[in-house]
Design an enzyme around this catalytic site. Sequence first.
Site, PDB file in Angstrom:
ATOM      1  N   TRP A 168       0.793  -1.222   0.000  1.00 58.15           N
ATOM      2  CA  TRP A 168       0.000   0.000   0.000  1.00 58.15           C
ATOM      3  C   TRP A 168       0.830   1.279   0.000  1.00 58.15           C
ATOM      4  CZ3 TRP A 168       2.037   2.049   4.309  1.00 58.15           C
ATOM      5  CH2 TRP A 168       2.414   1.187   5.349  1.00 58.15           C
ATOM      6  N   ASN A 169       2.124   1.186   0.301  1.00 57.54           N
ATOM      7  CA  ASN A 169       2.833   2.443   0.577  1.00 57.54           C
ATOM      8  C   ASN A 169       3.098   3.280  -0.673  1.00 57.54           C
ATOM      9  OD1 ASN A 169       4.725   0.445  -0.163  1.00 57.54           O
ATOM     10  ND2 ASN A 169       6.391   1.570   0.815  1.00 57.54           N
ATOM     11  N   LYS A 192      -2.075  -8.101  -8.270  1.00 57.05           N
ATOM     12  CA  LYS A 192      -2.923  -8.097  -7.078  1.00 57.05           C
ATOM     13  C   LYS A 192      -2.695  -6.766  -6.388  1.00 57.05           C
ATOM     14  CE  LYS A 192      -3.054  -9.281  -2.739  1.00 57.05           C
ATOM     15  NZ  LYS A 192      -3.919  -8.152  -2.308  1.00 57.05           N
ATOM     16  N   SER A 194      -3.101  -3.748  -3.582  1.00 55.38           N
ATOM     17  CA  SER A 194      -3.125  -3.778  -2.120  1.00 55.38           C
ATOM     18  C   SER A 194      -4.547  -3.534  -1.653  1.00 55.38           C
ATOM     19  CB  SER A 194      -2.221  -2.690  -1.546  1.00 55.38           C
ATOM     20  OG  SER A 194      -2.532  -2.510  -0.179  1.00 55.38           O
ATOM     21  N   GLU A 195      -5.038  -4.386  -0.789  1.00 57.79           N
ATOM     22  CA  GLU A 195      -6.412  -4.231  -0.301  1.00 57.79           C
ATOM     23  C   GLU A 195      -6.599  -2.956   0.527  1.00 57.79           C
ATOM     24  OE1 GLU A 195      -4.137  -6.466   0.532  1.00 57.79           O
ATOM     25  OE2 GLU A 195      -4.606  -7.542   2.373  1.00 57.79           O
ATOM     26  N   GLU A 266      10.980  -7.681  -2.845  1.00 55.94           N
ATOM     27  CA  GLU A 266      11.483  -6.405  -2.317  1.00 55.94           C
ATOM     28  C   GLU A 266      10.834  -6.230  -0.950  1.00 55.94           C
ATOM     29  OE1 GLU A 266      11.985  -3.414  -0.967  1.00 55.94           O
ATOM     30  OE2 GLU A 266      11.013  -2.155  -2.489  1.00 55.94           O
ATOM     31  N   GLY A 268      11.904  -4.414   2.108  1.00 50.60           N
ATOM     32  CA  GLY A 268      12.119  -3.385   3.117  1.00 50.60           C
ATOM     33  C   GLY A 268      13.537  -3.300   3.621  1.00 50.60           C
ATOM     34  N   CYS A 301      10.399   1.654   2.061  1.00 48.15           N
ATOM     35  CA  CYS A 301      11.383   0.581   2.302  1.00 48.15           C
ATOM     36  C   CYS A 301      12.796   1.129   2.348  1.00 48.15           C
ATOM     37  CB  CYS A 301      11.229  -0.495   1.242  1.00 48.15           C
ATOM     38  SG  CYS A 301      10.859   0.158  -0.369  1.00 48.15           S
ATOM     39  N   GLU A 403      12.877  -2.632  11.119  1.00 51.57           N
ATOM     40  CA  GLU A 403      12.129  -1.680  10.292  1.00 51.57           C
ATOM     41  C   GLU A 403      10.867  -1.253  11.038  1.00 51.57           C
ATOM     42  OE1 GLU A 403      10.051  -3.071   6.685  1.00 51.57           O
ATOM     43  OE2 GLU A 403      11.024  -1.432   5.623  1.00 51.57           O
ATOM     44  N   GLY A 476      15.686  -8.612   0.231  1.00 46.26           N
ATOM     45  CA  GLY A 476      15.029  -9.174  -0.944  1.00 46.26           C
ATOM     46  C   GLY A 476      15.967  -9.750  -1.963  1.00 46.26           C
ATOM     47  N   GLU A 480      15.111  -4.023  -9.730  1.00 47.77           N
ATOM     48  CA  GLU A 480      13.995  -3.400 -10.427  1.00 47.77           C
ATOM     49  C   GLU A 480      14.483  -2.086 -11.031  1.00 47.77           C
ATOM     50  OE1 GLU A 480      10.849  -3.630  -7.180  1.00 47.77           O
ATOM     51  OE2 GLU A 480       9.898  -4.857  -8.739  1.00 47.77           O
TER      52      GLU A 480
HETATM   53  P1  NAD Z   1       2.139  -7.390   3.365  1.00 47.21           P
HETATM   54  O1  NAD Z   1       3.415  -8.082   3.057  1.00 47.21           O
HETATM   55  O2  NAD Z   1       1.286  -7.884   4.446  1.00 47.21           O
HETATM   56  O3  NAD Z   1       1.244  -7.333   2.035  1.00 47.21           O
HETATM   57  C1  NAD Z   1       1.773  -6.976   0.753  1.00 47.21           C
HETATM   58  C2  NAD Z   1       0.894  -7.605  -0.306  1.00 47.21           C
HETATM   59  O4  NAD Z   1       0.967  -9.036  -0.181  1.00 47.21           O
HETATM   60  C3  NAD Z   1      -0.574  -7.235  -0.173  1.00 47.21           C
HETATM   61  O5  NAD Z   1      -1.118  -7.087  -1.461  1.00 47.21           O
HETATM   62  C4  NAD Z   1      -1.175  -8.467   0.511  1.00 47.21           C
HETATM   63  O6  NAD Z   1      -2.530  -8.654   0.252  1.00 47.21           O
HETATM   64  C5  NAD Z   1      -0.345  -9.577  -0.118  1.00 47.21           C
HETATM   65  N1  NAD Z   1      -0.309 -10.809   0.663  1.00 47.21           N
HETATM   66  C6  NAD Z   1      -0.392 -10.943   1.999  1.00 47.21           C
HETATM   67  N2  NAD Z   1      -0.310 -12.248   2.343  1.00 47.21           N
HETATM   68  C7  NAD Z   1      -0.155 -12.945   1.188  1.00 47.21           C
HETATM   69  C8  NAD Z   1      -0.003 -14.330   0.865  1.00 47.21           C
HETATM   70  N3  NAD Z   1       0.008 -15.254   1.813  1.00 47.21           N
HETATM   71  N4  NAD Z   1       0.143 -14.684  -0.416  1.00 47.21           N
HETATM   72  C9  NAD Z   1       0.154 -13.749  -1.391  1.00 47.21           C
HETATM   73  N5  NAD Z   1      -0.005 -12.438  -1.163  1.00 47.21           N
HETATM   74  C10 NAD Z   1      -0.146 -12.028   0.116  1.00 47.21           C
HETATM   75  O7  NAD Z   1       2.503  -5.902   3.599  1.00 47.21           O
HETATM   76  P2  NAD Z   1       1.520  -4.750   4.019  1.00 47.21           P
HETATM   77  O8  NAD Z   1       0.370  -5.179   4.857  1.00 47.21           O
HETATM   78  O9  NAD Z   1       1.206  -4.035   2.762  1.00 47.21           O
HETATM   79  O10 NAD Z   1       2.504  -3.993   4.984  1.00 47.21           O
HETATM   80  C11 NAD Z   1       2.942  -4.616   6.200  1.00 47.21           C
HETATM   81  C12 NAD Z   1       4.415  -4.424   6.393  1.00 47.21           C
HETATM   82  O11 NAD Z   1       5.151  -4.720   5.204  1.00 47.21           O
HETATM   83  C13 NAD Z   1       4.792  -3.016   6.728  1.00 47.21           C
HETATM   84  O12 NAD Z   1       4.695  -2.796   8.083  1.00 47.21           O
HETATM   85  C14 NAD Z   1       6.205  -2.923   6.227  1.00 47.21           C
HETATM   86  O13 NAD Z   1       7.122  -3.359   7.191  1.00 47.21           O
HETATM   87  C15 NAD Z   1       6.251  -3.851   5.085  1.00 47.21           C
HETATM   88  N6  NAD Z   1       6.162  -3.163   3.811  1.00 47.21           N
HETATM   89  C16 NAD Z   1       7.276  -3.080   3.070  1.00 47.21           C
HETATM   90  C17 NAD Z   1       7.215  -2.440   1.854  1.00 47.21           C
HETATM   91  C18 NAD Z   1       8.387  -2.316   0.999  1.00 47.21           C
HETATM   92  O14 NAD Z   1       8.400  -1.508   0.100  1.00 47.21           O
HETATM   93  N7  NAD Z   1       9.401  -3.116   1.187  1.00 47.21           N
HETATM   94  C19 NAD Z   1       6.036  -1.889   1.400  1.00 47.21           C
HETATM   95  C20 NAD Z   1       4.893  -2.006   2.196  1.00 47.21           C
HETATM   96  C21 NAD Z   1       4.977  -2.672   3.387  1.00 47.21           C
END
Ligand code: NAD
Length: 501
Positions: A168-169, A192, A194-195, A266, A268, A301, A403, A476, A480
């Site tokens: 989502w970020n 997919k 972000s929800e 990727e 974080g 990240c 993080e 990661g 990219e």
């Molecule tokens: P998340 O990893 O929970 O979700 C990212 C995506 O993966 C979403 O679209 C989610 O629906 C999907 N997903 C979740 N479980 C899955 C599964 N089992 N199989 C396939 N897809 C799945 O991340 P988030 O909720 O968006 O953020 C939570 C944490 O992730 C943050 O606190 C942060 O630490 C980290 N984050 C990192 C980045 C980055 O750029 N590296 C970006 C956003 C969030």
Amino acid sequence: MAQSSQTTSPLSFDTPEAVIAAYTQINLVGGERVPTAAALDVVNPATGATLGQAAASDAAETDTAVAAAKAAQAAWAATPARARGKIVAEAARAVAAHSEMIAQVLARETGKAIRTECRGEITVAADILEFYGSLGSELKGQTVPFNPRMLTTTTREALGVVAAILPWNVPLVLGALKIGPALVAGNTVVVKASEEAPFATFLMAEIMMQFLPAGVLNVVNGDGANCGHALTHHADIAKITFTGSEAVGETIYKVAASRIIPASLELGGKSPMIICADADLDKAVAGAISGMRFTRQGQSCTAASRIYVHDDLYDAFMEKIEAQLNTLVIGDPLDEATDVGTVINQKQMDVIQGFVAKAEATEGADILRFGTLPADADLAPDLFMQPTLLAGLDEDHPCVTQEIFGPVAAVQRWSDYEDVIAKANGTHYGLAASVWTKDLSTALDSTSRLNAGYVQVNQNLTIQPNVSYGGFGRSGLGKEASLEAMLEHFTRSKTIVINFD
Ligand code: NAD
């Protein structure tokens, strides 16, 4: 279920609300808006009000998107590479032409400020897509001097259907980094979204779809347990590209391993910023504020979340950064005067405040908060947070090693160069790092020794088209944003040997 507007072209929405209404409980499959049986609420974090209902796709609904992508893939791969690139570039220009509407939707669903964040994000996303559109001609193979009587060549082929899973970020930039190279290389894609923040992604993708054959680009929304799980486990997915949390990245890598398909991750970081005694202080202060992405509430990240300041500059650095952080306007993301909007949701806020509470409970720690929280009665106060610096923490404190993904940076003093390099390399991450110095030897030595995939001197730039970007360690796998990323991660190499004796 609310009715979606099947008739409004993505090129002619007149309000952000109309965009959100059109994508109510909708996936984009085979060039169509396809309703789903269930919905999930998307909340505007700045007001606390429900913004809209997005699709909550189950496994069967997710499968239809993979089937559409699979059906379209052979013809898309057979389209000349340069022609594919031209189509993607044309789509990119259309995205850029509709950037204000996309930014307005993004600000509503993410709580990120329209002026400092959302407009810039869609501009960079369109630029990345256009950059990849120019690279169709670069999908070259090699001729190999194997045997003079055998013509030996390699060719670059598409992988098939790519699953692109977004957080989502920064969903638009991170989406463009996956969609652009995947399509130009001849793959078809199921995104997919972000929800937490799906609607701007839907709009960007549907604009692109006006230029692409049906089924080449598809978007589904839903949670990870149902939609994400179904997508990554689908037998017709040939590659997974994911940005998000370490925990989910690990799960996805295991799924990919079980199917023997490639995955790019990727995940974080905890990026160090080393400010040397000879650094230009004003530039370093500005670099710390932009590098920490305080205008994105630190939800990045690559956030420069460990700031190591040389003893000689420490007091002056703190004085200057405090003065500048105090000028940031925290408030309504849609207000042009706002610099800093909201954290994405209460769950993330609880994580961030949990870290700050650990710092508060630590003897000798200094918790410094800047700026003023908004008093606007139309805004929900819970998700606004002041930029925060933590000083006086030990190197093994969780706020220094983990993080936080919020507007919180640890500031550490240093005096010994070898020691600060060791500290900078002391986490399990390795995404980005920066060094601030005027000395060429220090710049050359430190950049060669820092354990990070993206190391900069005297700047903290974000993702740039044509500059490879990706982490080491648990940050990661894979690069990219570059030609290398497209060739290595979205194609496979085939060797052909023709014996003409
Ligand atoms: P998340 O990893 O929970 O979700 C990212 C995506 O993966 C979403 O679209 C989610 O629906 C999907 N997903 C979740 N479980 C899955 C599964 N089992 N199989 C396939 N897809 C799945 O991340 P988030 O909720 O968006 O953020 C939570 C944490 O992730 C943050 O606190 C942060 O630490 C980290 N984050 C990192 C980045 C980055 O750029 N590296 C970006 C956003 C969030």
